[in-house]
Design an enzyme around this catalytic site. Structure first.
Site, PDB file in Angstrom:
ATOM      1  CG  HIS A 139      -1.907   0.987   1.415  1.00  0.00           C
ATOM      2  ND1 HIS A 139      -1.642   2.272   1.794  1.00  0.00           N
ATOM      3  CD2 HIS A 139      -3.245   0.918   1.233  1.00  0.00           C
ATOM      4  CE1 HIS A 139      -2.788   2.953   1.855  1.00  0.00           C
ATOM      5  NE2 HIS A 139      -3.771   2.157   1.520  1.00  0.00           N
ATOM      6  CG  ASP A 216       0.561  -2.455   6.045  1.00  0.00           C
ATOM      7  OD1 ASP A 216      -0.420  -2.600   6.795  1.00  0.00           O
ATOM      8  OD2 ASP A 216       0.535  -1.770   5.012  1.00  0.00           O
ATOM      9  CD  GLN A 219      -7.006  -4.436   3.883  1.00  0.00           C
ATOM     10  OE1 GLN A 219      -7.966  -5.171   4.127  1.00  0.00           O
ATOM     11  NE2 GLN A 219      -7.165  -3.150   3.629  1.00  0.00           N
ATOM     12  CE  LYS A 242      -7.362  -0.218   6.208  1.00  0.00           C
ATOM     13  NZ  LYS A 242      -8.168   0.235   5.081  1.00  0.00           N
ATOM     14  CB  CYS A 380      -3.721   3.378  -1.495  1.00  0.00           C
ATOM     15  SG  CYS A 380      -4.810   4.760  -1.225  1.00  0.00           S
TER      16      CYS A 380
HETATM   17  C1  LIG Z   1      -2.396  -2.801   3.467  1.00  0.00           C
HETATM   18  C2  LIG Z   1      -2.718  -1.433   3.962  1.00  0.00           C
HETATM   19  N1  LIG Z   1      -1.749  -0.713   4.570  1.00  0.00           N
HETATM   20  C3  LIG Z   1      -1.974   0.518   5.064  1.00  0.00           C
HETATM   21  C4  LIG Z   1      -3.219   1.094   4.968  1.00  0.00           C
HETATM   22  C5  LIG Z   1      -3.430   2.467   5.531  1.00  0.00           C
HETATM   23  O1  LIG Z   1      -4.334   2.394   6.585  1.00  0.00           O
HETATM   24  P1  LIG Z   1      -4.881   3.753   7.258  1.00  0.00           P
HETATM   25  O2  LIG Z   1      -5.424   4.577   6.130  1.00  0.00           O
HETATM   26  O3  LIG Z   1      -5.953   3.270   8.189  1.00  0.00           O
HETATM   27  O4  LIG Z   1      -3.745   4.392   7.948  1.00  0.00           O
HETATM   28  C6  LIG Z   1      -4.252   0.404   4.332  1.00  0.00           C
HETATM   29  C7  LIG Z   1      -5.580   1.021   4.149  1.00  0.00           C
HETATM   30  O5  LIG Z   1      -6.324   0.673   3.264  1.00  0.00           O
HETATM   31  C8  LIG Z   1      -3.996  -0.892   3.834  1.00  0.00           C
HETATM   32  O6  LIG Z   1      -4.949  -1.613   3.228  1.00  0.00           O
END
Ligand SMILES: Cc1ncc(COP(=O)(O)O)c(C=O)c1O
Length: 422
Positions: A139, A216, A219, A242, A380
């Site tokens: 992401h 990370d 998800q 999430k 993203c």
């Molecule tokens: C794999 C992954 N990493 C990071 C993020 C960023 O999360 P946040 O916008 O809640 O900080 C997301 C959000 O969709 C994500 O799917």
């Protein structure tokens, strides 16, 4: 081809029967009862954000209605009650991810802030020529903070490729690891593809080269059992929203030994022990990294969300979601003109696809008119789109409250797309 690890096999949940009473669960989520464009809402945008159960909504409302006060500094009753509730949420998070100590749980705004915290703070020890290794399926939140760090430090960003199925090429990952690799930052579950990475194996490979690893977990956290001690990750990041919790709150887990020696990320209240104009000394963990008044209601709400999910049982939840994904994948494979993007052997909860000759946004708009909420776009994860040569995909993502009837509704609505664009 990479072999499927036992971790991935477990993640497939093939042998665990679903024990979720979905009709009962749906009653816990008030938003699901509504109609959109005169159709029952079919909410399949859970990878972007999940809906919230009564327990979470009530926990937040109760804080504001009954115990609203600033935490940590007050001697009065409300402040103490607010502090207790907030710190209890930290304990809930600690148990949920099996951290060794509560000091290792830092409350932040979300995954993005957690990753930026590590890049800004831990990143200060990087020097020109050091390397940071990520994967092609990250992401943007797990790409851009490292690019910024590379600009500041002179470090180099390396990217491990994915293959045509959307799986990380482990041999390439291993080849890119070297004595200059200081940090490895990897997703446990790709938001654009649904791929589950063999994260434990990747962490072990990185550690063998002396690199620290950030996972990370944005998800993964609502779908896979996470045990940070078993994973042996150095950092783990996730967002509350999430995992059925509020927006604006998330968690950075870090090994205490690392957090202890890392410089503060932001300065301000709560992160100090003593301030003089000559010198400031910093608070103990976790407060050293929690400057300013935090999202108190959000933290309490996140604790409630995790308790809720715990009561349902993550294994049963994951098995239910896996059955939905299987159902959707089979229907997708039988739908002419629909191409799945991401066919990894180990997947969870996410179905990403394109429809021949129709832009993803048009698909999303027509599905919306049928009451079906999906996400369309690059999610993203622009490098993933580039890899597959598409500008955007349609993404349906499942949560515990989704049903097989909703999967059917998705494909019925996709039939409408074909009619419109015939
Ligand atoms: C794999 C992954 N990493 C990071 C993020 C960023 O999360 P946040 O916008 O809640 O900080 C997301 C959000 O969709 C994500 O799917």
């Amino acid at each position: 081809m990479n072999a499927i690890s036992t971790e991935e096999q477990r993640a497939l949940h093939v042998s665990i029967p679903s024990r979720i009473d979905v009709a009962r669960v749906r009653q816990d989520f008030p938003i699901l009862a509504q109609q959109v464009h005169g159709r029952p809402l079919v909410y399949l945008d859970n990878a972007a954000t999940s809906q919230k159960p009564h327990r979470v909504i009530k926990a937040e409302a109760r804080y504001y209605a009954e115990i609203n006060a600033n935490i940590h500094r007050g001697v009065h009753t409300l402040s103490q009650q607010a502090t207790e509730s907030y710190e209890a949420a930290r304990d809930t998070v600690m148990r949920f991810i099996n951290a060794a100590r509560r000091e290792e749980i830092i409350f932040v705004r979300g995954t993005t802030e957690a990753i930026n915290l590590v890049a800004s703070s831990y990143g200060q020890r990087l020097v020109p020529g050091d390397e940071i290794l990520i994967s092609e399926m990250e992401h943007h939140s797990n790409i851009v903070p490292w690019q910024l760090l590379c600009e500041r430090s002179g470090a180099l960003l390396r990217v491990a490729p994915i293959d045509a199925a959307g799986e990380l090429v482990v041999e390439e990952f291993e080849r890119l690891l070297g004595p200059r690799t200081r940090l490895v930052a990897l997703t446990q579950l790709s938001n654009a593809l649904g791929t589950i990475t063999p994260i434990r194996e990747l962490i072990a490979l990185a550690h063998a080269q002396g690199a620290k690893v950030l996972v990370d977990g944005a998800q993964a956290i609502p779908h896979l059992k996470v045990d940070v001690q078993a994973l042996d990750c150095d950092f783990y990041a996730f967002s509350g929203h999430k995992i059925y919790g509020p927006t604006g709150v998330g968690v950075l887990y870090g090994k205490a030994a690392l957090l202890d020696v890392m410089p503060p990320y932001q300065g301000g209240g709560d992160m100090i022990k003593q301030v003089t104009f000559a010198r400031t000394t910093y608070n103990d963990l976790p407060y050293k990294f929690e400057a300013g008044t935090p999202n108190i209601a959000g933290g309490i709400g996140l604790g409630a969300a995790i308790s809720y999910l715990d009561r349902l049982g993550l294994e049963a939840v994951a098995a239910h979601e896996h059955a939905l994904l299987d159902d959707a994948t089979q229907r997708a494979n039988a739908t002419p003109g629909l191409r799945l993007i991401g066919c990894a052997r180990a997947k969870a909860s996410i179905l990403s696809f394109v429809v021949d000759g129709v832009h993803a946004h048009d698909v999303g708009t027509i599905l919306d008119l049928e009451g079906v909420a999906v996400r369309t776009g690059h999610h993203c994860a622009m490098p993933v789109m580039e890899h597959f040569g598409v500008p955007a995909t349609v993404r349906a993502s499942f949560a515990v409250y989704n049903t097989h009837e909703e999967v059917e509704a998705l494909f019925a609505a996709l039939g409408k797309v074909r009619e419109v664009f015939a």
